[in-house]
Design a protein around this motif. Sequence first.
Motif, short mmCIF file in Angstrom:
data_model
loop_
_atom_site.label_atom_id
_atom_site.label_comp_id
_atom_site.label_asym_id
_atom_site.label_seq_id
_atom_site.Cartn_x
_atom_site.Cartn_y
_atom_site.Cartn_z
N LYS A 1 10.65 5.87 5.51
CA LYS A 1 10.37 7.57 5.39
C LYS A 1 8.36 7.28 6.25
CE LYS A 1 13.81 8.72 2.25
NZ LYS A 1 13.86 9.12 1.39
N LEU A 2 8.79 8.65 6.59
CA LEU A 2 6.91 8.96 6.99
C LEU A 2 5.97 9.10 5.80
CD1 LEU A 2 4.72 9.25 9.13
CD2 LEU A 2 5.37 11.70 9.03
N LYS A 3 4.91 8.24 5.07
CA LYS A 3 4.37 9.17 4.03
C LYS A 3 3.09 9.44 4.22
CE LYS A 3 7.86 7.03 1.96
NZ LYS A 3 7.04 4.68 0.78
N ARG A 4 2.20 10.26 3.27
CA ARG A 4 1.13 10.42 3.63
C ARG A 4 -0.06 9.74 3.66
NH1 ARG A 4 0.54 15.95 -0.57
NH2 ARG A 4 1.20 17.08 0.54
N TRP A 5 0.25 8.58 3.26
CA TRP A 5 -0.87 7.82 3.47
C TRP A 5 -0.58 6.54 5.11
CZ3 TRP A 5 0.19 2.44 4.77
CH2 TRP A 5 1.83 2.12 4.27
N GLY B 1 -3.67 3.81 -0.08
CA GLY B 1 -2.60 3.47 -0.64
C GLY B 1 -2.08 3.69 -1.89
N ARG B 2 -3.43 3.40 -3.09
CA ARG B 2 -3.49 3.35 -4.43
C ARG B 2 -3.62 5.15 -4.31
NH1 ARG B 2 -8.66 2.25 -6.00
NH2 ARG B 2 -7.95 -0.11 -5.28
N ARG B 3 -3.13 5.99 -3.92
CA ARG B 3 -3.74 7.27 -3.74
C ARG B 3 -1.86 7.66 -4.43
NH1 ARG B 3 -7.24 12.32 -1.32
NH2 ARG B 3 -5.91 13.67 -2.80
N TYR B 4 -1.46 7.36 -3.55
CA TYR B 4 -0.38 7.22 -3.24
C TYR B 4 1.23 6.11 -4.17
CZ TYR B 4 -1.83 10.70 0.00
OH TYR B 4 -3.22 11.71 0.32
N THR C 1 -0.93 -2.81 13.35
CA THR C 1 -0.78 -3.53 12.07
C THR C 1 -0.16 -5.14 12.18
OG1 THR C 1 -0.25 -2.02 11.23
CG2 THR C 1 0.52 -3.78 10.26
N ALA C 2 -0.16 -6.04 11.74
CA ALA C 2 0.61 -7.77 12.54
C ALA C 2 1.85 -7.71 12.16
CB ALA C 2 -0.33 -9.18 11.62
N THR C 3 2.82 -7.76 13.25
CA THR C 3 4.60 -7.97 12.66
C THR C 3 4.55 -8.59 11.23
OG1 THR C 3 4.57 -9.65 14.32
CG2 THR C 3 4.90 -7.58 14.98
N ALA C 4 3.54 -9.12 11.36
CA ALA C 4 4.03 -10.88 10.01
C ALA C 4 3.32 -10.07 8.72
CB ALA C 4 3.31 -11.41 9.50
N ALA C 5 3.63 -8.12 8.55
CA ALA C 5 2.92 -7.60 7.34
C ALA C 5 3.58 -6.94 6.11
CB ALA C 5 1.48 -6.00 7.76
N ALA C 6 4.88 -6.97 6.74
CA ALA C 6 6.20 -6.82 6.48
C ALA C 6 6.34 -7.73 5.62
CB ALA C 6 7.47 -5.66 7.01
N VAL C 7 6.82 -8.23 6.19
CA VAL C 7 6.69 -10.18 5.36
C VAL C 7 6.31 -10.50 4.36
CG1 VAL C 7 7.23 -12.55 5.73
CG2 VAL C 7 7.80 -11.16 7.19
N VAL C 8 4.40 -10.53 4.17
CA VAL C 8 3.42 -10.79 3.19
C VAL C 8 3.16 -9.45 2.08
CG1 VAL C 8 1.05 -11.07 2.77
CG2 VAL C 8 1.57 -11.65 4.54
N THR C 9 4.23 -8.29 2.64
CA THR C 9 4.44 -6.85 1.82
C THR C 9 4.92 -7.52 0.57
OG1 THR C 9 2.68 -5.74 3.35
CG2 THR C 9 4.33 -5.09 1.73
N SER C 10 5.97 -8.00 1.76
CA SER C 10 7.33 -7.97 0.84
C SER C 10 7.19 -9.22 -0.03
CB SER C 10 9.11 -8.28 1.12
OG SER C 10 9.81 -8.88 1.14
N LYS C 11 6.26 -10.37 0.09
CA LYS C 11 5.85 -11.53 -0.65
C LYS C 11 4.69 -11.01 -2.18
CE LYS C 11 6.40 -15.82 -1.17
NZ LYS C 11 7.80 -16.88 -1.50
N LEU C 12 4.40 -9.78 -1.60
CA LEU C 12 4.01 -9.83 -2.64
C LEU C 12 4.65 -8.44 -3.64
CD1 LEU C 12 0.00 -9.48 -0.65
CD2 LEU C 12 0.84 -11.00 -2.24
N GLY C 13 5.47 -7.90 -3.73
CA GLY C 13 6.03 -7.03 -4.30
C GLY C 13 5.91 -5.83 -3.86
N GLY C 14 6.02 -5.15 -2.70
CA GLY C 14 5.48 -4.14 -2.16
C GLY C 14 7.08 -4.01 -1.08
N GLY D 1 -0.85 -0.32 1.59
CA GLY D 1 -1.63 0.81 2.44
C GLY D 1 -2.93 -0.78 2.72
N GLY D 2 -2.91 -1.58 1.37
CA GLY D 2 -3.92 -2.74 2.13
C GLY D 2 -3.37 -3.35 3.58
N GLN D 3 -1.85 -4.21 3.04
CA GLN D 3 -1.57 -4.90 4.14
C GLN D 3 -1.85 -4.20 5.84
OE1 GLN D 3 -2.34 -7.67 2.07
NE2 GLN D 3 -1.11 -8.41 3.45
#
Length: 315
Positions: free
Chosen positions: A68-72, A256-259, A114-127, A265-267
């Motif tokens: 879904k589209l987020k404000r951030w 990202g922290r604000r939302y 954004t890198a295509t791998a960002a989703a992989v790293v985000t998931s690994k980081l618990g996001g 947001g960082g990745q």
Amino acid sequence: MNIIRFLKTWTLPVSMMAGAASYFIYVNMPFFAPTRPYANSVVGVVQPVLIFSMLFLTFCKISFKEMKLKRWHLWHALIQATLFTVLAGVLIVLPMLHSRVIVESAMLCLLCPTATAAAVVTSKLGGSAASTTTYTIIINLLVAAMAPLLLPLAHPHDGLTFLPTFNMILHKVFPMLICPLLAAWAVRRFCPPLHRMMLKVKDLAFYLWAVALAIAIAVTVKAIVHSTVPVEYQLCIAVVSLVCCLFQFAIGKLIGRRYGEEMEGGQALGQKNTVFIIWMGYTFLSPVTAVAGGFYSVWHNIINSWQLRKAQDRS
């Protein structure tokens, strides 16, 4: 077992060092000489296959209802679009600027999707991989629209007007991002047994990315080694890419922290498709600026390694 534990803990640094070392071993050992004319072609096939497989596995684990589209997302897109427009405007107004290459390097680092791998790293980081994937699609489409409008004005090339540039960028983006997403949707929709099997596969996408990263670092080292850019310019580009990297990770996390999605947001803003930077530099700007993608690749993967290490310590 200690070796396996070490490799799991330091996957990214090991992958980066292996990529750099493999390049120097490959070019300096006579045994590999007959294969060198085919190396670029092989990498051109292997790397996209790895990225496609990695994204397919990741997208199989994403519920499309979560995308879904987020404000951030809007804030991030606004930041990237504004900074790119401002820097492009500087080059348009001051075409003979002495530090033009430095400005172009910063522009690429800030515009790059954004890198295509960002989703992989985000998931690994618990996001949320879904949230990062949503922004990855948004920013790739935005870059495909904005870059053809401003790049021909900032750095004119014969024959590179809006439509040719738009088609080139879309051709670069679509297969590596949209096709794995559609394939994952098709498997989820029409082949539930295969989808359930994909859900059981743990961490394979991350290790496929580690292999792809080693190849990317080898390509990066090659670009830097073969660059004809004077050392002082390379140092300036290295510093500019580092500043852009730190800025985007910091501002991305802050927004990202604000939302409630700091990691996402960082990745999304900090982890870049550095191969795209290198390609954009060679294709649309000064080839010198391609070095920025190489340095950015090193910086954002060092940050990723540090973040993953912290996440492992917390767990």
